[in-house]
Design an enzyme around this catalytic site. Sequence first.
Site, PDB file in Angstrom:
ATOM      1  N   HIS A 269     -10.165 -24.962 -37.942  1.00  0.00           N
ATOM      2  CA  HIS A 269     -11.708 -24.530 -37.017  1.00  0.00           C
ATOM      3  C   HIS A 269     -11.609 -25.165 -36.385  1.00  0.00           C
ATOM      4  CE1 HIS A 269     -12.204 -21.036 -39.205  1.00  0.00           C
ATOM      5  NE2 HIS A 269     -12.185 -21.789 -40.663  1.00  0.00           N
TER       6      HIS A 269
ATOM      7  N   LYS B  76       1.512  -1.499  -0.253  1.00  0.00           N
ATOM      8  CA  LYS B  76      -0.037   0.118  -0.010  1.00  0.00           C
ATOM      9  C   LYS B  76       1.052   1.190   0.111  1.00  0.00           C
ATOM     10  CE  LYS B  76      -3.672   2.681   2.918  1.00  0.00           C
ATOM     11  NZ  LYS B  76      -4.276   2.468   3.259  1.00  0.00           N
TER      12      LYS B  76
END
Length: 525
Positions: free
Chosen positions: A278, A136
């Site tokens: 595909h 932090k």
Amino acid sequence: MALTALISVSDKAGILEFAQALHALGIRLLSTGGTAKLLADAGLPVTEVAELTGFPEMLDGRVKTLHPKVHGGLLARRDVPAHMAALEQQGIDTIDLLVVNLYPFEATVAKPGCTLDDAIENIDIGGPAMVRSAAKNWKDVGVLTDASQYAQALAELKAEGQLSQKTKFAFSVAAFNRISQYDGAISDYLSGLQDNGTHALFPAQSNGRFVKLQDLRYGENPHQQAAFYRDLFPAPGSLVSAKQLQGKELSYNNIADADAAWECVKSFDTPACVIVKHANPCGVAIGKDAHEAYDKAFKTDPTSAFGGIIAFNRPLDRAAAEAVSRQFVEVLMAPGYAPEALEVFKSKVNVRILEIALPPGGKTAWEQGRNLVDVKRIGSGLLMQTADNRELSIDELKVVTKKQPTPQQLQDLLFAWKVAKYVKSNAIVFCADGMTMGVGAGQMSRLDSARIASIKAQHAGLSLSGTAVASDAFFPFRDGLDVVVDAGASCVIQPGGSMRDQEVIDAADERGVAMVFSGVRHFRH
């Protein structure tokens, strides 16, 4: 004023050398418990956190760093006079560098026989709390949560006397990621515990933990955005471990098709080649070497192979490379390449060449480079299932017709069955002599898949006379069987399980073909 580093690590690999380097730079060392002892025994001047706080480690080490003299030193903003005044008033010194790795919770719960007590005692409290505080306050504190960061930190400290803001922010992000991963592992484990003490495969809350490998140019279509992620702990021999040796950047569709090809080809023990278009195999074959396997696979459907994805489970030599180079290929994959094979593709700069080590093999899905669980995204939710890792041996086949398959037909049936597992449902696969002869995939009707497979074989100039056919699910009526026999099939493998199984068996007897039941279905949606 000299910098201060607080070191508290569970995994001590490399930490002594790192601490020695910090000391050589004049950085003051603070530490806890076993880490402090390690450093002191090596002759380093180190202050124990208990001495800093004035409180001993308590509750078998559960409480040792949860103290204002630790968190105040980590959280105080150096650019806020009130913060610094508060520290001075309370006699708290700043801490500029935090080096922490956490109790080995993930490794503990992965061990066979891990108990709930074992898991609970390996939940780190003080470590994550310190990491969050330091992360932090990243503008003032560098936080290291992995040994791989030591070298970069030392290089900057030696060169500049401090870590750059860019590095501290990157370390902060890595720290929060590590805490997220850690908490996710705890949540997965605890929410999967059942009343009888066993652990559910699907926990009450699932916490995905994935690491981004790269952003992609776009998704399935240009108007979609996309990125490529890997598991936090990927299986060896999986696509995410691939090394790209040349070619354009991989696209979303390239990766999806490459995964389909790689998963299929690595399932064979003998030299094999798989060509995917595909997401469906349009040609699969085995041979005495990569070259022969490719030639056979390509013959199945040369039209669909154009612009396809090609995978081998053996290193490529020059002969195989020259054969492949004669067609347009998007992605080429193999466990390795002879130097002269790579030379063949130097002029084809757009061909994406991937090198992937085969998995080491073993009993577990992870050792075989496979997923344990498959996930499919739906609207605001997920579908999760165990991956289709079911293998079929010849001993499991049940002959249900009067005509018995020959040994060669049994081998062809098993080959066809293995390929069908990787073809989209409804799947019909004709094979002969270790080669696909016709593939019908993804149709709403099994009859249409069978017809398409035979049409493709006809267009490729291949005869289906005497072929083996695999159907990924049962034939609900005899008409499906009639279609494949009319096309030339002499033997069939299917799961069985239909209300009309006897009707289909009678039809096979009537047509004089052999049929075996696998007892396993391989839908692939």
